[in-house]
Design a protein around this motif. Structure first.
Motif, PDB file in Angstrom:
ATOM      1  N   GLN A  75      79.137  22.971  25.074  1.00  0.00           N
ATOM      2  CA  GLN A  75      78.747  24.159  25.819  1.00  0.00           C
ATOM      3  C   GLN A  75      79.618  24.365  27.054  1.00  0.00           C
ATOM      4  OE1 GLN A  75      74.596  22.874  26.154  1.00  0.00           O
ATOM      5  NE2 GLN A  75      73.946  24.771  25.135  1.00  0.00           N
ATOM      6  N   ALA A  76      79.986  23.267  27.710  1.00  0.00           N
ATOM      7  CA  ALA A  76      80.814  23.373  28.911  1.00  0.00           C
ATOM      8  C   ALA A  76      82.231  23.836  28.583  1.00  0.00           C
ATOM      9  CB  ALA A  76      80.855  22.029  29.636  1.00  0.00           C
ATOM     10  N   LEU A  77      82.752  23.404  27.427  1.00  0.00           N
ATOM     11  CA  LEU A  77      84.121  23.754  27.053  1.00  0.00           C
ATOM     12  C   LEU A  77      84.234  25.111  26.376  1.00  0.00           C
ATOM     13  CD1 LEU A  77      85.430  20.335  25.653  1.00  0.00           C
ATOM     14  CD2 LEU A  77      86.042  21.410  27.821  1.00  0.00           C
ATOM     15  N   ALA A  78      83.151  25.575  25.763  1.00  0.00           N
ATOM     16  CA  ALA A  78      83.195  26.802  24.955  1.00  0.00           C
ATOM     17  C   ALA A  78      83.792  28.002  25.693  1.00  0.00           C
ATOM     18  CB  ALA A  78      81.809  27.131  24.421  1.00  0.00           C
ATOM     19  N   PRO A  79      83.429  28.264  26.961  1.00  0.00           N
ATOM     20  CA  PRO A  79      83.998  29.444  27.633  1.00  0.00           C
ATOM     21  C   PRO A  79      85.512  29.391  27.802  1.00  0.00           C
ATOM     22  CG  PRO A  79      82.041  28.665  28.794  1.00  0.00           C
ATOM     23  CD  PRO A  79      82.412  27.608  27.802  1.00  0.00           C
ATOM     24  N   PHE A  80      86.070  28.178  27.823  1.00  0.00           N
ATOM     25  CA  PHE A  80      87.509  28.044  28.047  1.00  0.00           C
ATOM     26  C   PHE A  80      88.329  28.229  26.779  1.00  0.00           C
ATOM     27  CE2 PHE A  80      85.399  25.493  31.339  1.00  0.00           C
ATOM     28  CZ  PHE A  80      85.979  26.019  32.473  1.00  0.00           C
ATOM     29  N   THR A  81      87.686  28.163  25.627  1.00  0.00           N
ATOM     30  CA  THR A  81      88.441  28.234  24.374  1.00  0.00           C
ATOM     31  C   THR A  81      89.098  29.592  24.155  1.00  0.00           C
ATOM     32  OG1 THR A  81      86.426  28.848  23.149  1.00  0.00           O
ATOM     33  CG2 THR A  81      86.991  26.493  23.271  1.00  0.00           C
ATOM     34  N   SER A  82      88.602  30.623  24.839  1.00  0.00           N
ATOM     35  CA  SER A  82      89.183  31.950  24.677  1.00  0.00           C
ATOM     36  C   SER A  82      90.360  32.203  25.615  1.00  0.00           C
ATOM     37  CB  SER A  82      88.113  33.025  24.910  1.00  0.00           C
ATOM     38  OG  SER A  82      87.594  32.947  26.226  1.00  0.00           O
TER      39      SER A  82
END
Length: 302
Positions: A75-82
């Motif tokens: 969840q913490a990394l998900a926003p950065f994947t874009s």
């Protein structure tokens, strides 16, 4: 005969640094051209961002780069994947690993290279898991930021033993901070996606008796119990001896204790260098605790 001006400690440190430097060169020149275990976290985050299942089932659950951790990391990394490429993520992860190792070695390059000669550390750099970060969390958790035990616990579970240690040492405020932060992280994560937590609990159900890829051929439940016993003993002893037992406890209770899992033991270096009071006892407060590792390591040969 020892070369004039060179003590045996400096010779030993230099020899280990040469070995460690050679290992680092091999790792960086070969294995770092491809992904390590850290890719599992990124792929899980990408699946979460895309609305795909994070936890795989059946045989796929044991395939390379499968994700077994609690949902928080994904969840913490998900926003950065874009906004961050996979290559960029891998580069940042490796830089952070090296900087972490440098800090654990007293922020001295020669000692950092010598620490890589400890085979679990070298293997950790090759496979790129989170064990060096766990070691850093132990050191900083004892020294000034107890909430780091909670951060580690929501990834690898066993750092939560640090909260037990703080309570046993009657560091009530630190234990309370760590517990509140941990509950807050889990609470926010669960509210954001309760089904994801249900999927994780379902994926780990029935694994307490599995030895996994542990070098110790005993079920995880037994290792977790042994870790708890060690942390209780450490809480009774306190000071440097107690903190070293805490490091051993978190290492043994690590869910997957492959060879690189023993890289958590790198936390013992700054604890030992801090002196008999350790990193977190009252005797090491009032500014002394904060600079203990740097002061002692500066006396080491370079």
């Amino acid at each position: 005969m020892i070369v004039r001006g060179w003590g045996w400690r400096r010779l030993a440190t230099t020899a280990l640094a040469l070995i460690g430097g050679a290992l680092l060169a091999v790792i960086a020149g070969t294995y770092w051209f491809g992904p390590g275990d850290d890719l599992a976290y990124w792929l899980a985050a990408q699946r979460l961002a895309a609305g795909a299942p994070v936890y795989l089932i059946g045989e796929a659950a044991f395939a390379p780069f499968a994700y077994h951790y609690p949902p928080v990391l994904a969840q913490a990394l998900a926003p950065f994947t874009s906004v961050v490429s996979t290559v960029g993520y891998l580069v940042v992860f490796r830089v952070c690993e090296v900087l972490t190792l440098w800090y654990l070695a007293g922020r001295r390059m020669l000692q950092m290279l010598a620490l890589i000669a400890f085979l679990p550390v070298a293997v950790e750099l090759r496979f790129e898991n989170v064990h060096l970060f766990m070691a850093l969390g132990i050191v900083l958790g004892l020294r000034r930021w107890p909430w780091l035990f909670s951060v580690g616990a929501v990834v690898k579970l066993s750092p939560g033993l640090g909260i037990v240690y703080l309570a046993l040492r009657r560091r009530w405020r630190d234990a309370a901070i760590a517990a509140v932060v941990g509950l807050g992280i889990v609470g926010v994560s669960f509210i954001a996606d309760p089904q994801l937590w249900q999927a994780w609990l379902g994926s780990i159900q029935g694994r307490a008796d599995i030895t996994g890829n542990s070098l110790l051929p005993v079920p995880y439940a037994v290792r977790a119990g042994a870790g708890l016993a060690l942390v209780v003993a450490g809480g009774v002893l306190g000071r440097r001896r107690g903190e070293l037992l805490l490091v051993a406890a978190i290492t043994i209770a690590n869910p997957n204790l492959a060879l690189n899992g023993f890289a958590v033991l790198a936390a013992a270096v700054p604890i030992w260098l801090a002196g008999p009071a350790g990193l977190g006892e009252p005797e090491a407060s009032n500014g002394t605790r904060e600079h203990a590792v740097t002061e002692v390591s500066s006396a080491l040969p370079t």
